[in-house]
Design a protein around this motif. Structure first.
Motif, mmCIF file in Angstrom:
data_model
loop_
_atom_site.group_PDB
_atom_site.id
_atom_site.type_symbol
_atom_site.label_atom_id
_atom_site.label_comp_id
_atom_site.label_asym_id
_atom_site.label_seq_id
_atom_site.Cartn_x
_atom_site.Cartn_y
_atom_site.Cartn_z
ATOM 1 N N GLY A 1 11.112 14.312 4.072
ATOM 2 C CA GLY A 1 12.116 14.434 5.112
ATOM 3 C C GLY A 1 13.255 13.466 4.859
ATOM 4 N N PRO A 2 13.627 12.664 5.881
ATOM 5 C CA PRO A 2 14.732 11.716 5.692
ATOM 6 C C PRO A 2 14.325 10.405 5.018
ATOM 7 N N ARG A 3 13.046 10.227 4.718
ATOM 8 C CA ARG A 3 12.549 8.967 4.178
ATOM 9 C C ARG A 3 12.381 9.010 2.673
ATOM 10 N N LEU A 4 12.679 7.876 2.039
ATOM 11 C CA LEU A 4 12.454 7.697 0.616
ATOM 12 C C LEU A 4 11.552 6.484 0.426
ATOM 13 N N TYR A 5 10.362 6.716 -0.119
ATOM 14 C CA TYR A 5 9.421 5.648 -0.409
ATOM 15 C C TYR A 5 9.576 5.256 -1.876
ATOM 16 N N LEU A 6 9.944 4.007 -2.117
ATOM 17 C CA LEU A 6 10.177 3.569 -3.486
ATOM 18 C C LEU A 6 8.891 3.535 -4.300
ATOM 19 N N GLU A 7 7.787 3.228 -3.660
ATOM 20 C CA GLU A 7 6.522 3.098 -4.357
ATOM 21 C C GLU A 7 5.363 3.309 -3.391
ATOM 22 N N LEU A 8 4.424 4.161 -3.763
ATOM 23 C CA LEU A 8 3.213 4.400 -2.993
ATOM 24 C C LEU A 8 1.996 4.255 -3.895
ATOM 25 N N TRP A 9 0.933 3.679 -3.342
ATOM 26 C CA TRP A 9 -0.329 3.495 -4.065
ATOM 27 C C TRP A 9 -1.465 4.193 -3.343
ATOM 28 N N GLY A 10 -2.388 4.740 -4.108
ATOM 29 C CA GLY A 10 -3.609 5.273 -3.545
ATOM 30 C C GLY A 10 -4.612 4.174 -3.271
ATOM 31 N N GLN A 11 -5.750 4.551 -2.703
ATOM 32 C CA GLN A 11 -6.759 3.568 -2.315
ATOM 33 C C GLN A 11 -7.646 3.131 -3.473
ATOM 34 N N GLY A 12 -7.631 3.856 -4.566
ATOM 35 C CA GLY A 12 -8.432 3.534 -5.730
ATOM 36 C C GLY A 12 -9.742 4.295 -5.768
ATOM 37 N N THR A 13 -10.208 4.577 -6.982
ATOM 38 C CA THR A 13 -11.506 5.206 -7.184
ATOM 39 C C THR A 13 -12.221 4.484 -8.327
ATOM 40 N N LEU A 14 -13.497 4.196 -8.133
ATOM 41 C CA LEU A 14 -14.254 3.386 -9.083
ATOM 42 C C LEU A 14 -14.824 4.242 -10.201
ATOM 43 N N VAL A 15 -14.567 3.810 -11.434
ATOM 44 C CA VAL A 15 -15.152 4.420 -12.627
ATOM 45 C C VAL A 15 -16.059 3.392 -13.282
ATOM 46 N N THR A 16 -17.327 3.745 -13.449
ATOM 47 C CA THR A 16 -18.298 2.858 -14.080
ATOM 48 C C THR A 16 -18.872 3.543 -15.306
ATOM 49 N N VAL A 17 -18.719 2.914 -16.468
ATOM 50 C CA VAL A 17 -19.221 3.448 -17.733
ATOM 51 C C VAL A 17 -20.366 2.558 -18.184
ATOM 52 N N SER A 18 -21.574 3.082 -18.107
ATOM 53 C CA SER A 18 -22.757 2.280 -18.398
ATOM 54 C C SER A 18 -23.922 3.179 -18.762
ATOM 55 N N SER A 19 -24.787 2.684 -19.648
ATOM 56 C CA SER A 19 -26.009 3.388 -19.992
ATOM 57 C C SER A 19 -27.182 2.903 -19.161
ATOM 58 N N ASP B 1 -13.831 0.599 -20.184
ATOM 59 C CA ASP B 1 -13.015 1.403 -19.272
ATOM 60 C C ASP B 1 -13.440 1.235 -17.820
ATOM 61 N N THR B 2 -14.538 0.562 -17.573
ATOM 62 C CA THR B 2 -15.014 0.354 -16.209
ATOM 63 C C THR B 2 -13.974 -0.407 -15.396
ATOM 64 N N ALA B 3 -13.554 0.178 -14.289
ATOM 65 C CA ALA B 3 -12.513 -0.416 -13.458
ATOM 66 C C ALA B 3 -12.312 0.446 -12.222
ATOM 67 N N VAL B 4 -11.558 -0.096 -11.273
ATOM 68 C CA VAL B 4 -11.035 0.712 -10.183
ATOM 69 C C VAL B 4 -9.723 1.306 -10.658
ATOM 70 N N TYR B 5 -9.604 2.610 -10.580
ATOM 71 C CA TYR B 5 -8.411 3.309 -11.024
ATOM 72 C C TYR B 5 -7.552 3.669 -9.821
ATOM 73 N N TYR B 6 -6.263 3.326 -9.910
ATOM 74 C CA TYR B 6 -5.316 3.544 -8.823
ATOM 75 C C TYR B 6 -4.219 4.508 -9.244
ATOM 76 N N CYS B 7 -3.848 5.374 -8.335
ATOM 77 C CA CYS B 7 -2.732 6.285 -8.532
ATOM 78 C C CYS B 7 -1.467 5.675 -7.928
ATOM 79 N N LYS B 8 -0.333 5.845 -8.597
ATOM 80 C CA LYS B 8 0.952 5.388 -8.075
ATOM 81 C C LYS B 8 1.993 6.484 -8.185
#
Length: 121
Positions: free
Chosen positions: A103-121, A89-96
């Motif tokens: 207001g008057p604008r419609l954004y078809l698609e927006l992405w977040g900057q990402g957050t790192l998840v590291t699964v390790s012992s 599962d270790t990866a950079v996770y992005y929100c979309k």
């Protein structure tokens, strides 16, 4: 400005849990679907889970039964509860977010900057 901001990533041991949050801001009046994607080193970005405005959800086979997506429309926020985490599962996770109206604008698609998840012992 309209933006998505992720939080909650970090280092966790195998079998542990994390909860990711993604908040959309900037005078938003409506959003269609919101979801989570991830990208591991050397791999393509892949869908993890999505939540439509109608309330339907879907998950990648690799996370079914372990991850849960939820959404709070009152604060334009989507969450990802991740349990029984594996090193894979270790990866950079992005929100979309899709079809974001501000207001008057419609954004078809927006992405977040990402957050790192590291699964390790």
């Amino acid at each position: 400005q309209v933006q998505l901001v992720e939080s909650g990533g970090g280092l966790v041991q195998p079998g542990g849990s994390l909860r990711l949050s993604c908040a959309a801001s900037g005078g938003i009046s409506s959003i269609n679907a919101m979801g989570w994607y991830r990208q591991a080193p050397g791999k393509e970005r892949e869908l993890v889970a999505t939540f439509t405005s109608a309330g339907s959800t879907n998950y990648a086979d690799s996370v079914k039964g372990r991850f849960t997506i939820s959404r709070d429309n009152a604060v334009n926020t989507v969450y990802l509860q991740m349990n029984s985490l594996k090193p894979e599962d270790t990866a950079v996770y992005y929100c979309k977010a899709d079809r974001v109206r501000s207001g008057p604008r419609l954004y078809l698609e927006l992405w977040g900057q990402g957050t790192l998840v590291t699964v390790s012992s």
